[in-house]
Design a protein around this motif. Structure first.
Motif, PDB file in Angstrom:
ATOM      1  N   THR A 188       0.836  -1.195   0.000  1.00 46.79           N
ATOM      2  CA  THR A 188       0.000   0.000   0.000  1.00 46.79           C
ATOM      3  C   THR A 188       0.874   1.249   0.000  1.00 46.79           C
ATOM      4  OG1 THR A 188      -0.095   0.255   2.412  1.00 46.79           O
ATOM      5  CG2 THR A 188      -1.652  -1.295   1.397  1.00 46.79           C
ATOM      6  N   ARG A 189       0.229   2.400  -0.015  1.00 43.18           N
ATOM      7  CA  ARG A 189       0.987   3.654   0.001  1.00 43.18           C
ATOM      8  C   ARG A 189       1.690   3.891   1.345  1.00 43.18           C
ATOM      9  NH1 ARG A 189      -4.406   5.120   0.037  1.00 43.18           N
ATOM     10  NH2 ARG A 189      -5.159   6.307   1.830  1.00 43.18           N
ATOM     11  N   PHE A 190       1.400   3.044   2.323  1.00 39.64           N
ATOM     12  CA  PHE A 190       2.037   3.171   3.639  1.00 39.64           C
ATOM     13  C   PHE A 190       3.214   2.208   3.806  1.00 39.64           C
ATOM     14  CE2 PHE A 190      -2.547   4.091   4.221  1.00 39.64           C
ATOM     15  CZ  PHE A 190      -2.427   5.449   4.512  1.00 39.64           C
ATOM     16  N   ALA A 191       3.556   1.466   2.740  1.00 43.91           N
ATOM     17  CA  ALA A 191       4.638   0.486   2.812  1.00 43.91           C
ATOM     18  C   ALA A 191       5.999   1.182   2.843  1.00 43.91           C
ATOM     19  CB  ALA A 191       4.550  -0.462   1.619  1.00 43.91           C
ATOM     20  N   LEU A 192       7.054   0.382   3.021  1.00 40.01           N
ATOM     21  CA  LEU A 192       8.416   0.909   2.973  1.00 40.01           C
ATOM     22  C   LEU A 192       8.643   1.615   1.635  1.00 40.01           C
ATOM     23  CD1 LEU A 192      10.403  -2.123   4.446  1.00 40.01           C
ATOM     24  CD2 LEU A 192       9.869   0.029   5.608  1.00 40.01           C
ATOM     25  N   THR A 193       9.431   2.656   1.648  1.00 38.95           N
ATOM     26  CA  THR A 193       9.608   3.497   0.458  1.00 38.95           C
ATOM     27  C   THR A 193       9.999   2.705  -0.770  1.00 38.95           C
ATOM     28  OG1 THR A 193      10.233   5.373   1.852  1.00 38.95           O
ATOM     29  CG2 THR A 193      10.831   5.478  -0.470  1.00 38.95           C
ATOM     30  N   TRP A 194      10.985   1.815  -0.647  1.00 32.82           N
ATOM     31  CA  TRP A 194      11.481   1.078  -1.814  1.00 32.82           C
ATOM     32  C   TRP A 194      10.395   0.181  -2.391  1.00 32.82           C
ATOM     33  CZ3 TRP A 194      12.234  -3.488  -4.222  1.00 32.82           C
ATOM     34  CH2 TRP A 194      13.232  -3.563  -5.194  1.00 32.82           C
ATOM     35  N   THR A 195       9.724  -0.597  -1.521  1.00 33.42           N
ATOM     36  CA  THR A 195       8.684  -1.505  -2.019  1.00 33.42           C
ATOM     37  C   THR A 195       7.492  -0.731  -2.569  1.00 33.42           C
ATOM     38  OG1 THR A 195       7.832  -1.724   0.243  1.00 33.42           O
ATOM     39  CG2 THR A 195       9.334  -3.423  -0.534  1.00 33.42           C
ATOM     40  N   ARG A 196       7.176   0.405  -1.967  1.00 33.93           N
ATOM     41  CA  ARG A 196       6.076   1.227  -2.470  1.00 33.93           C
ATOM     42  C   ARG A 196       6.392   1.746  -3.867  1.00 33.93           C
ATOM     43  NH1 ARG A 196       6.039   4.669   1.274  1.00 33.93           N
ATOM     44  NH2 ARG A 196       7.000   6.446   0.239  1.00 33.93           N
ATOM     45  N   LYS A 197       7.610   2.213  -4.070  1.00 38.58           N
ATOM     46  CA  LYS A 197       7.998   2.713  -5.387  1.00 38.58           C
ATOM     47  C   LYS A 197       7.967   1.613  -6.441  1.00 38.58           C
ATOM     48  CE  LYS A 197      10.945   6.607  -4.019  1.00 38.58           C
ATOM     49  NZ  LYS A 197      12.337   7.138  -4.026  1.00 38.58           N
ATOM     50  N   MET A 198       8.299   0.395  -6.039  1.00 44.13           N
ATOM     51  CA  MET A 198       8.448  -0.706  -6.993  1.00 44.13           C
ATOM     52  C   MET A 198       7.136  -1.439  -7.272  1.00 44.13           C
ATOM     53  SD  MET A 198      11.192  -1.888  -8.550  1.00 44.13           S
ATOM     54  CE  MET A 198      11.656  -3.288  -9.569  1.00 44.13           C
ATOM     55  N   PHE A 199       6.321  -1.654  -6.240  1.00 43.20           N
ATOM     56  CA  PHE A 199       5.203  -2.578  -6.383  1.00 43.20           C
ATOM     57  C   PHE A 199       3.817  -1.983  -6.127  1.00 43.20           C
ATOM     58  CE2 PHE A 199       8.820  -5.183  -4.630  1.00 43.20           C
ATOM     59  CZ  PHE A 199       9.182  -5.752  -5.839  1.00 43.20           C
ATOM     60  N   TYR A 200       3.729  -0.744  -5.722  1.00 46.01           N
ATOM     61  CA  TYR A 200       2.420  -0.140  -5.453  1.00 46.01           C
ATOM     62  C   TYR A 200       1.668   0.020  -6.768  1.00 46.01           C
ATOM     63  CZ  TYR A 200      -1.052   3.213  -3.701  1.00 46.01           C
ATOM     64  OH  TYR A 200      -2.218   3.855  -3.367  1.00 46.01           O
ATOM     65  N   SER A 201       0.450  -0.522  -6.825  1.00 45.63           N
ATOM     66  CA  SER A 201      -0.280  -0.592  -8.085  1.00 45.63           C
ATOM     67  C   SER A 201      -0.602   0.772  -8.692  1.00 45.63           C
ATOM     68  CB  SER A 201      -1.576  -1.390  -7.902  1.00 45.63           C
ATOM     69  OG  SER A 201      -2.399  -0.774  -6.934  1.00 45.63           O
ATOM     70  N   LYS A 202      -0.657   1.802  -7.856  1.00 43.39           N
ATOM     71  CA  LYS A 202      -0.952   3.147  -8.358  1.00 43.39           C
ATOM     72  C   LYS A 202       0.290   4.035  -8.410  1.00 43.39           C
ATOM     73  CE  LYS A 202      -5.704   2.954  -6.636  1.00 43.39           C
ATOM     74  NZ  LYS A 202      -6.727   3.555  -5.740  1.00 43.39           N
ATOM     75  N   GLY A 203       1.453   3.418  -8.217  1.00 39.67           N
ATOM     76  CA  GLY A 203       2.693   4.187  -8.225  1.00 39.67           C
ATOM     77  C   GLY A 203       3.177   4.494  -9.635  1.00 39.67           C
ATOM     78  N   ASN A 204       4.088   5.433  -9.733  1.00 34.88           N
ATOM     79  CA  ASN A 204       4.600   5.861 -11.038  1.00 34.88           C
ATOM     80  C   ASN A 204       5.333   4.742 -11.772  1.00 34.88           C
ATOM     81  OD1 ASN A 204       3.624   8.486 -10.784  1.00 34.88           O
ATOM     82  ND2 ASN A 204       5.473   9.200  -9.739  1.00 34.88           N
TER      83      ASN A 204
END
Length: 281
Positions: A188-204
């Motif tokens: 989710t958007r509350f995950a660790l920065t690296w995993t959020r950037k890599m795997f968040y479905s709504k991330g860039n």
């Protein structure tokens, strides 16, 4: 002895709680998106729980006993495509030990590359991956390469093809196993920065990453997902438009690598495609 048993039992119970929580999160994610999903029963929970525990233990054992950092590339003089195995997050080339044994028995050459440790810049993965392809091309420029990628490895494959388009003509087939092509609801958007950037479905990263259809339009891509994957879910997020989608059941994220049925299925797919890969170019 009693304290050791208590320690092991505590770890086991904690693992059960974590797996149960992941099961409920997966069910909720599918329901929220209106995706048909098998009802979670007590029997189903124990089935996927045992499968996840077994596959995790096997992957750890392979990492401890089968990992060879100096694993040399070996290319024999046969006509079959060369299989490049690409690991996922928190793994290395040893996770493909079982599949590579099966491939070798069927006459396929393969190489399980190590892209690097977790949480490093994706560009490091990209360059090590690209170097592996370039090395295969250097040794046998006429041999087509088949990529078999697990989890994050599928995303890095797309990133490599985006940044090194000159390598695309050498790729004859891509098979991904539980890759979060559209991200995963486990991050989710509350995950660790690296995993959020890599795997968040709504991330860039996920939203801007080109599809295989854009990167290698004339190359066949097969995306394999498990409906009970508790790491990459909803399971439909492991597929992309323009790919051949295969859905499995009651196999964990790690089980896509360790289950003999999955290994046999990958080899069968390769056998079906091996003689026609060159004809598609």
């Amino acid at each position: 002895m009693s304290s050791l048993l208590f320690y092991l039992l505590s770890i086991y119970l904690l693992a059960c709680v974590i797996i149960l929580a992941l099961c409920f999160r997966s069910v909720y994610a599918h329901q929220r998106l209106g995706i048909s999903y098998p009802k979670l029963t007590l029997q189903g929970f124990w089935r996927i729980h045992l499968e996840a525990m077994t596959s995790s233990a096997k992957l750890v054992w392979w990492a401890l006993t089968k990992h060879d950092k100096k694993d040399p590339i070996k290319i024999s003089k046969n006509h079959r495509p060369y299989i490049l195995c690409v690991h996922g997050f928190y793994m290395n080339g040893s996770c493909f030990y079982g599949l590579r044994k099966t491939l070798s028995a069927q006459g396929f050459d393969s190489w399980g590359i190590d892209m690097g440790k977790p949480y490093i810049a994706p560009q490091v993965y990209v360059e090590r991956y690209a170097q592996a392809i370039q090395e295969i091309i250097r040794i046998d420029p006429e041999r087509k390469i088949v990529v078999v990628a697990h989890s994050m490895g599928g995303l890095i494959t797309r990133l490599v093809l985006q940044r090194h388009p000159e390598l695309a003509p050498h790729i004859g087939l891509v098979i991904t196993l539980g890759s979060p092509h559209l991200g995963t609801a486990s991050v989710t958007r509350f995950a660790l920065t690296w995993t959020r950037k890599m795997f968040y479905s709504k991330g860039n990263f996920i939203t801007n990453l080109p599809s295989f259809e854009e990167l290698i339009p004339s190359t066949k891509v097969i995306t394999i997902a498990s409906k009970q994957d508790l790491i990459v879910y909803p399971y439909t997020f492991s597929h992309l438009p323009g790919t051949q989608a295969i859905d499995l059941e009651w196999i964990s994220h790690g089980g896509l690598l360790t289950k003999q049925d999955c290994q046999a299925m990958v080899v069968d797919l390769l056998d079906q495609e091996a003689d026609t890969i060159g004809d598609r170019f």
